[in-house]
Design an enzyme around this catalytic site. Structure first.
Site, PDB file in Angstrom:
ATOM      1  N   LYS A   1       0.842  -1.206   0.000  1.00 32.34           N
ATOM      2  CA  LYS A   1       0.000   0.000   0.000  1.00 32.34           C
ATOM      3  C   LYS A   1       0.868   1.243   0.000  1.00 32.34           C
ATOM      4  CE  LYS A   1      -3.974  -2.188   2.123  1.00 32.34           C
ATOM      5  NZ  LYS A   1      -4.568  -2.707   3.357  1.00 32.34           N
TER       6      LYS A   1
ATOM      7  N   GLN B   1      -5.088  -1.565   9.478  1.00 32.90           N
ATOM      8  CA  GLN B   1      -5.005  -2.903   8.890  1.00 32.90           C
ATOM      9  C   GLN B   1      -5.577  -3.923   9.877  1.00 32.90           C
ATOM     10  OE1 GLN B   1      -3.630  -3.620   5.685  1.00 32.90           O
ATOM     11  NE2 GLN B   1      -4.536  -5.609   6.094  1.00 32.90           N
TER      12      GLN B   1
ATOM     13  N   ASP C   1     -11.812   2.770   3.990  1.00 34.35           N
ATOM     14  CA  ASP C   1     -12.247   1.372   3.942  1.00 34.35           C
ATOM     15  C   ASP C   1     -13.776   1.271   3.925  1.00 34.35           C
ATOM     16  OD1 ASP C   1     -10.603  -0.765   3.615  1.00 34.35           O
ATOM     17  OD2 ASP C   1     -10.136  -1.042   5.740  1.00 34.35           O
TER      18      ASP C   1
END
Ligand code: NAP
Length: 298
Positions: free
Chosen positions: A55, A99, A122
């Protein structure tokens, strides 16, 4: 019958990242805004370390600002929340991603609730999930957004199609179903309590498998000509015994690919299908969040 067309998610994602990089450069030039993404990793899960590294690299390649915050596995909730509060208030940051999974002493729900919905790239906050379900503009979970892009690319108009999504997680199954519904599909969500799953799947013009059980979906579960999107990722020992003994692994999807490719019209492989779309859509969401925060149209 002809074999299914393989959907090349790797190529699609590479093209998408190029388009995003151009938009990022335009945003900088026209408005002086550099989109910024902060990724927070708690603990040292090896798979998470790899995702987070990728990422970071791809965020920088798109011309964005990238920050990775690595915290020890025993980080207290208060310390993690203090970091999230700082990132929520930081004008250089437009997207925040924690995460998951996080160590057991931390609550995923409480962490998600601490992230500003404006920076929730997200799409997990109640605000963004509710906006998606209400048909309002929302930051939406990256993998389902990527699956929709692939489906639109191969099928064009999705109106009236029968879609079956296997899995009902907040990250994957539920937003996927909402996006298909918004595209005027007739949507069924299947899960571990669904009765006669193979028969349900056989009705699908679009079948999305997001379970995490290797090769669960067999060839005879698939309607001939259907578009099959395989989201699942399971890591199994390498088929080569020598490599397996060295601890080498292979990635396997939820769909028995060799069987399915004989029946489906289109199918995503694992790896190289849905996976690469996730980070590309994370960059897209960060760009969208930056534009919204700075009141830039489009
Ligand atoms: P999850 O939270 O574990 O959800 C799995 C879902 O599958 C649940 O809704 C569960 O049903 C359902 N399920 C379990 N066993 C089943 C069965 N035998 N028959 C039918 N449904 C069953 O997982 P997730 O986060 O949604 O992820 C799903 C998979 O996608 C995982 O392999 C994950 O690694 C992968 N994934 C990949 C990407 C990517 O970038 N490619 C991104 C996200 C996720 P219940 O609700 O009834 O328990």
């Amino acid at each position: 019958m002809a074999q299914a067309t393989i959907i090349d998610g790797k190529l699609f994602a590479a093209n998408l990242r190029e388009r995003i990089a151009v938009e990022v450069a335009d945003l900088k030039a026209a408005h002086g805004v550099t989109p910024g993404l902060a990724v927070v990793l708690v603990g040292e899960d090896p798979a998470s370390q790899t995702y987070v590294r990728n990422k970071g690299v791809q965020t920088l390649e798109a011309g964005m600002h990238s920050e990775t915050h690595r915290l020890p596995a025993d980080t207290a909730e208060a310390d993690l929340f203090a970091l999230l509060d700082r990132l929520n208030a930081d004008p250089a940051i437009h997207g925040i991603l924690v995460q998951f999974p996080v160590p057991e002493h931390l609550s995923q729900d409480r962490i998600v609730a601490r992230i500003s919905p404006d920076k929730d790239v997200d799409g997990l906050t109640v605000t963004n999930a509710g906006r998606l379900a209400s048909g309002l503009p929302a930051l939406t979970s990256c993998t389902p957004v990527g699956c929709m892009m692939l489906l639109r690319d191969v099928l064009g108009d999705l109106r009236g199609k029968r879609a079956v999504v296997i899995g009902r997680s907040n990250l994957m199954g539920k937003p996927m179903a909402q996006l298909l519904l918004a595209a005027d599909c007739t949507v069924t969500i299947a899960h571990s309590r669904t009765v006669d799953l193979p028969a349900v799947c056989r009705e699908a013009d679009i079948l999305v498998a997001a379970v995490g059980r290797a090769e669960m979906v067999r060839g005879d579960w698939i309607k001939p000509g259907a578009a099959v999107i395989d989201v699942g990722i399971t890591r199994l020992p390498s088929l080569d015994p020598v490599r397996a003994a060295e601890g080498k692994t292979r990635l396997v999807g939820d769909v028995a690919f060799k069987e399915a490719v004989e029946v489906a019209g289109w199918i995503t492989p694992v790896p190289g299908g849905v996976g690469p779309m996730t980070i590309a859509c994370l960059l897209q969401n960060t760009l969208t969040a930056a534009k919204r925060i700075h009141g830039v149209e489009g």
